[in-house]
Enzyme design. Structure first.
Site, PDB file in Angstrom:
ATOM      1  N   THR A  13       0.814  -1.210   0.000  1.00  0.00           N
ATOM      2  CA  THR A  13       0.000   0.000   0.000  1.00  0.00           C
ATOM      3  C   THR A  13       0.856   1.273   0.000  1.00  0.00           C
ATOM      4  O   THR A  13       2.052   1.239   0.278  1.00  0.00           O
ATOM      5  CB  THR A  13      -0.918   0.044   1.235  1.00  0.00           C
ATOM      6  N   ASP A  14       0.175   2.379  -0.306  1.00  0.00           N
ATOM      7  CA  ASP A  14       0.833   3.679  -0.241  1.00  0.00           C
ATOM      8  C   ASP A  14       0.522   4.334   1.104  1.00  0.00           C
ATOM      9  O   ASP A  14      -0.056   3.707   1.998  1.00  0.00           O
ATOM     10  CB  ASP A  14       0.393   4.559  -1.421  1.00  0.00           C
ATOM     11  N   LYS A  15       0.881   5.590   1.252  1.00  0.00           N
ATOM     12  CA  LYS A  15       0.707   6.310   2.511  1.00  0.00           C
ATOM     13  C   LYS A  15      -0.765   6.387   2.938  1.00  0.00           C
ATOM     14  O   LYS A  15      -1.075   6.488   4.116  1.00  0.00           O
ATOM     15  CB  LYS A  15       1.294   7.719   2.376  1.00  0.00           C
ATOM     16  N   GLY A  17      -2.843   3.956   2.551  1.00  0.00           N
ATOM     17  CA  GLY A  17      -3.322   2.610   2.830  1.00  0.00           C
ATOM     18  C   GLY A  17      -4.003   1.946   1.651  1.00  0.00           C
ATOM     19  O   GLY A  17      -4.654   0.910   1.800  1.00  0.00           O
ATOM     20  N   VAL A  18      -3.846   2.528   0.448  1.00  0.00           N
ATOM     21  CA  VAL A  18      -4.450   1.996  -0.773  1.00  0.00           C
ATOM     22  C   VAL A  18      -3.407   1.157  -1.511  1.00  0.00           C
ATOM     23  O   VAL A  18      -2.245   1.550  -1.642  1.00  0.00           O
ATOM     24  CB  VAL A  18      -4.963   3.149  -1.679  1.00  0.00           C
TER      25      VAL A  18
END
Length: 139
Positions: A13-15, A17-18
């Protein structure tokens, strides 16, 4: 229809949360690997016998983002097999049944020099198993 499931890992995930879009392709590969393992067509064995099956095309439709904390399921099915090529269809859903992705991947059978080969000539027993999977007559 074969299903594969696991949780979304934090590193995917990215920052926010995706899940990054590239990870879906990895999930499809994981599902495909288990699919063939569970149908006695393990990639590792096929490659040991001198036949590889690289992706030659992929078509993905992203519908909704997966997030950290989600569990997901990949439904996978072989939809085409010619003896030289095959095509897989996928639906990825979260734990609530929401569709996250739909797609297809195309594969070719090649030798160590990356030249196309016919599985029916190279590995007839595996060819028969592939046909049975497509027809839904596998055990």
């Amino acid at each position: 229809m074969y299903t594969y499931s696991r949780p979304v890992y934090y590193y995917e995930t990215d920052k926010m949360g995706v899940v990054h879009h590239s990870n879906y392709v990895r999930w499809l590969e994981e599902a495909r690997t288990f699919y063939f393992d569970d149908h006695d067509l393990a990639y590792v064995e096929t490659e040991r016998l001198g036949v590889m099956s690289p992706i030659i095309d992929i078509d993905l439709k992203y519908k909704y983002p997966a997030k950290y904390g989600d569990d997901f399921v990949v439904q996978i099915n072989m939809i085409k097999y010619t003896g030289v090529r095959f095509c897989m269809a996928y639906t990825v859903m979260n734990q609530n049944g929401r569709i996250l992705l739909e797609g297809e991947s195309g594969h070719a059978f090649v030798d160590a020099d990356l030249k196309p080969i016919s599985l029916s000539r190279a590995l007839p027993e595996r060819h028969d198993r592939m046909k049975a999977l497509l027809e839904g007559t596998d055990d």
